[in-house]
Scaffold this active site. Sequence first.
Site, PDB file in Angstrom:
ATOM      1  NE  ARG A 106      53.275 -37.281  -3.798  1.00 25.58           N
ATOM      2  CZ  ARG A 106      52.715 -37.257  -4.990  1.00 25.58           C
ATOM      3  NH1 ARG A 106      52.886 -36.205  -5.772  1.00 25.58           N
ATOM      4  NH2 ARG A 106      52.015 -38.277  -5.438  1.00 25.58           N
ATOM      5  CB  THR A 403      54.961 -34.301 -13.628  1.00 23.47           C
ATOM      6  OG1 THR A 403      53.891 -35.014 -13.015  1.00 23.47           O
ATOM      7  CG2 THR A 403      56.058 -34.119 -12.625  1.00 23.47           C
ATOM      8  CB  THR A 421      53.496 -32.883 -10.122  1.00 21.12           C
ATOM      9  OG1 THR A 421      52.355 -33.153 -10.941  1.00 21.12           O
ATOM     10  CG2 THR A 421      53.265 -33.493  -8.748  1.00 21.12           C
ATOM     11  CB  SER A 467      55.126 -39.538  -6.291  1.00 20.57           C
ATOM     12  OG  SER A 467      55.615 -38.986  -7.492  1.00 20.57           O
ATOM     13  CB  SER A 468      55.633 -42.750 -10.789  1.00 21.82           C
ATOM     14  OG  SER A 468      54.708 -43.742 -10.433  1.00 21.82           O
ATOM     15  N   GLY A 488      55.104 -37.437 -16.585  1.00 20.17           N
ATOM     16  CA  GLY A 488      54.447 -38.613 -17.138  1.00 20.17           C
ATOM     17  C   GLY A 488      53.726 -39.507 -16.159  1.00 20.17           C
ATOM     18  N   GLY A 489      53.499 -39.062 -14.905  1.00 23.69           N
ATOM     19  CA  GLY A 489      52.761 -39.892 -13.964  1.00 23.69           C
ATOM     20  C   GLY A 489      53.427 -41.240 -13.757  1.00 23.69           C
TER      21      GLY A 489
END
Length: 589
Positions: A106, A403, A421, A467-468, A488-489
Amino acid sequence: MISGRLLVVAAVVGVALTACTSSSQQTGPAMRPEAVGDGGAVASIDPYASAIGLEVLRSGGNAVDAAVATAAALGVTEPYSTGIGGGGFFVYYDAASGKVSTLDGRETAPAAADANHFTENGQAINADEAMSSGLAVGVPGTPATWDEAARRWGTRPLAELLKPAAELARNGFVVDQAFRAQTEENAKRFARFPATAQLYLPGGQPPDVGTTLRNPDLAATYDRLGAKGVGAIYRGAIGADIVAAANAPRTEPGQGVRPGKLAPADLAGYQVIPRDPTHTTYRGLDVYGMGAPSSGGIGVAEALNILERTTPRGRSTDLLHRYLEATRLAFADRNRWVGDPAANEVPTAALLSKQFADSRACLIDPAHAARSPIGAGDPHAPASCVAPVTVAPAPGATEGRNTAHLTVADAKGNVVAYTLTIGKIGGSGMVVPGRGFFLTTVLTDFGFTPAIPGDPNLPGPGNRPRSSMSPTIVLDRGQPLLAVGSSGGTTILSTITQTLVNRLDLGMSLVDAIAAPRASQRNEPKTEAEPAFLAAQPERDELAARGHEFTEVEEFGSATGVERRPDGRWVAAAETARRGGGSAMAIDR
């Protein structure tokens, strides 16, 4: 004898050159949503990238080699979703040891960031203004992730794995309708930045469908990374250009944007972090995912733990109702407890416990939908069937939906699920001049101001935003059954949960489980749902009778997966329609 490396490069050059004939209107490689083979499989959103990954497998590389090569190619053909300016999460199953490992790649905030990073005079700044600014730019984690994965588990050096993508960038790819549409949607924003406009708005307009788009600057960047290593980004000239582009963005006259706060020391200090995967069991299977700062592994596991108290009875209203309520609860808990574990206490084990899931599951009324926002539970002291105090959240993060996810398996049974992403479509909108890649906008995944008391997702020096992203691997008695992930966030968590329910509970094939209409409940008053989900009768009317309210969205998420059949063959699966369809490829020996 031709080396494996040259075979890979030759294959990719052939694919790219097919797109570069004298005709101005060409078509790219064919899109296939499903493929089956016994020699390994690759699934991504893009056929160029999948073909590169498959050729790495075919020439003797393993799943990690193929995943890195595929991801690098996506940086060429899906530059609005991913690239070396961003970050992501890498989940790997090693067939020799039977172990699942994860890498946290990340992005990180600069050392100069604090809780007021996105505020002015005590107020949150405009989200769109923040996203197209240097403030949104963090230290990229993707190049370090590729390097770390290749060193730990791959069989080929990073330099070799980057060559196919470099050739693809040099020779070009055919623009399809989805790429042109995304460019049109962001043309005004891209036009603000000369380096971006020069690359993606040739002649001041989005590239036409069927024409070839080349990115020689990115090709040169990949070449330099191959020759010098990722130190060229974290301690070298490319990194210096990232800092300059973020802190002094080059814009058209009168189009100035807020500068960033990156420093060379921020890049030099970046580290990929190996983390323990999340783990739960679901109907006798082992489900592994990514831990914090991703909320995906935790949220998917909690939702499955809640759903496990339900006996599947086909695609019934009862199951859909419980799915929506499970993700509503999981999101309430995710928002309260999940953030960067270096800056917050994230009670992962407690959130994943069956006891905590039971304390949340018993809040579900089988006849009525809950009213969001609902409060989070306390995993430290689960109180059965005691409704928590509801706290209305303030406007929070703006997690981008563009993403990329890729899934790879090789003939030996190694599996990779990798989601990466750059945030919003086109990231910050700023291409690094002379380097050919976008800067990320992912720092806007932080809350601009506290959304709830104790908000664990605020900017801070070196912090990683929540993050998801939910790369997931499922094992059956220690052997890989399937792997899946999605773009898709914030909808990713529910997309993966729903896909697993479709496959494991409803018995759909993996490609049908991915293609099925989606609905996403994220502890909000209304549930987002695709038109086909809302058209399903009588379920939609029955859900409405229970109090579910819906907001229609055209589509969300672009998932891919692989599954191992009982006969040992691999199935690669991708979208049949979303984003124009995905690309599944497999080696059938």
